[in-house]
Structure formats: structure tokens, C-alpha cells
Design an enzyme around this catalytic site. Structure first.
Site: not given
Ligand code: MLT
Length: 202
Positions: A103, A153, A184
Site C-alpha cells: 500500500s 480494491d 486492498h
Molecule cells: C497512499 O496514500 O499511499 C495510499 O492511499 C495507500 C494508503 O492508504 O496508504
């Protein structure tokens, strides 16, 4: 400096896994995953330097899914410098680094690839987004990338995963995609697919 853990591998010829957690995680989160992928590798697991309401991240965001591009660039440079220094401190082969990110960690790993040529030998990106658009990205002919994506996702629509794959492939990277039917989350089948991909490539 970045908070981190380092576990030396079986011997100095093994790759080093650079582990990058998701939002709200820390340097302990992905150690088990790294060991599952390659129990003989060196492990360098890093904590993101940004805090969002107490949750560690690797760069700032303006809203969910909307990145602060200036901060992303500065933090990517900081991570690259940290990796270069850590290779000297811990005496691992800087040319044999494989990033594993989930992520937010996958997003900064993706941006490392977008910003610096040959910055890592390979990357396992679990649920990444396209870090930046409309920029020239380096030639990646020596780089292998695994992307794990979910067909449902909400953070990263399937079309965005395909877009990232195309951008990396067009830059010359060899890319393998693994799809699951979920969202996700990182699933066991995705980890097993990443492990097989890693075994075949490193
Ligand atoms: C991010 O901000 O990198 C993406 O939205 C994934 C997350 O939730 O960290």
C-alpha cells in the site's frame, strides 16, 4: 536517518529485502512476510518518517489517494539516501536489493523506480497505485517487478493497476501481475504468488 531493523542473511551473497509498511504500520510489520519470501536474505525494514494523525507513512497525502507530490519527491530522495548509507553500514550488496512494499510502502517503492535508474534490482508491490503521472521514467531493462492487485480494491481501481503495469513495462521492466478477487488486503495466495515469482527471479 530512518528508524529501521536490520537482520543479516545467511551470507553476504544473498539479496537484501527492503521492507516498506502500509499507512499506520511500522518497521516490525513486514518482517514475517520478508522471511516468508526469502528466509536466507538480509532484511532491512524501515519506518516511514511522516506521521498522519499518529500513523506512520512514507510521504504526506492531501486526501485519501491524493499524494503531496513535493513531499513524495523529498521522501523518496530521503529513502534512497538511507538505502545507500545502510548498504555501507551493514555491508550488503547495493546491487542486490529487492523492495517489498504494501500500500503506502508499495507507493514509495514505485516512486523510487520512477525517480532513480537501477535503484533496486526488483520490487514486490502489494496493492500499489501510480505514484506520479506525466513524468519521464528511467529505463528499467534490468528490473523485475511483481504487482499484487485486487479486482475490488477501492483504493486502487483495477484500471490503475493495469496503468502502472503498462508504465513499468514500457520503461523496459519485466512485470508479473497477480490478481485476486478481493479488495486492498494482502492475501495468502498473493504472498505465495510473490514467493514463487521471487524464487524464479532471484
Ligand atoms: C497512499 O496514500 O499511499 C495510499 O492511499 C495507500 C494508503 O492508504 O496508504
Amino acid at each position: 536517518m530512518m528508524k529501521h531493523l536490520f537482520f543479516p542473511g545467511e551470507n553476504s551473497s544473498r539479496p537484501t529485502l527492503l521492507l516498506l509498511h502500509g499507512t499506520g504500520g511500522n518497521e516490525h510489520d513486514l518482517v514475517g512476510l520478508g522471511k516468508e519470501i526469502d528466509s536466507s536474505a538480509n532484511i532491512l525494514s524501515v519506518r516511514g518518517n511522516v506521521l498522519e494523525n499518529g500513523m506512520p507513512r512514507f510521504f504526506k497525502r492531501l486526501a485519501e489517494g491524493v499524494f503531496d507530490l513535493e513531499d513524495l519527491q523529498a521522501r523518496t530522495e530521503e529513502l534512497k539516501s538511507f538505502l545507500d548509507e545502510a548498504a555501507q553500514t551493514y555491508k550488503f550488496d547495493r546491487d542486490q536489493v529487492v523492495a517489498i512494499g504494501y500500500s503506502n510502502g508499495a507507493n514509495i517503492a514505485g516512486n523510487l523506480l520512477f525517480e532513480y535508474k537501477d535503484v533496486v534490482k526488483g520490487a514486490i508491490l502489494h496493492h500499489p497505485m501510480v505514484p506520479r503521472r506525466g513524468v519521464e521514467i528511467p529505463v528499467m531493462s534490468g528490473t523485475s517487478v511483481f504487482i499484487g492487485a485486487g479486482k475490488n480494491d477501492f483504493m486502487c481501481p483495477a484500471a490503475e493497476s493495469e496503468e502502472l503495469k503498462d508504465l513499468l513495462q514500457n520503461a523496459g521492466a519485466s512485470v508479473e501481475m497477480h490478481w485476486h478477487e478481493y479488495g486492498h488486503q494482502l492475501t495468502q495466495s498473493e504472498v505465495q504468488a510473490a514467493k514463487e515469482w521471487y524464487k524464479a527471479n532471484f
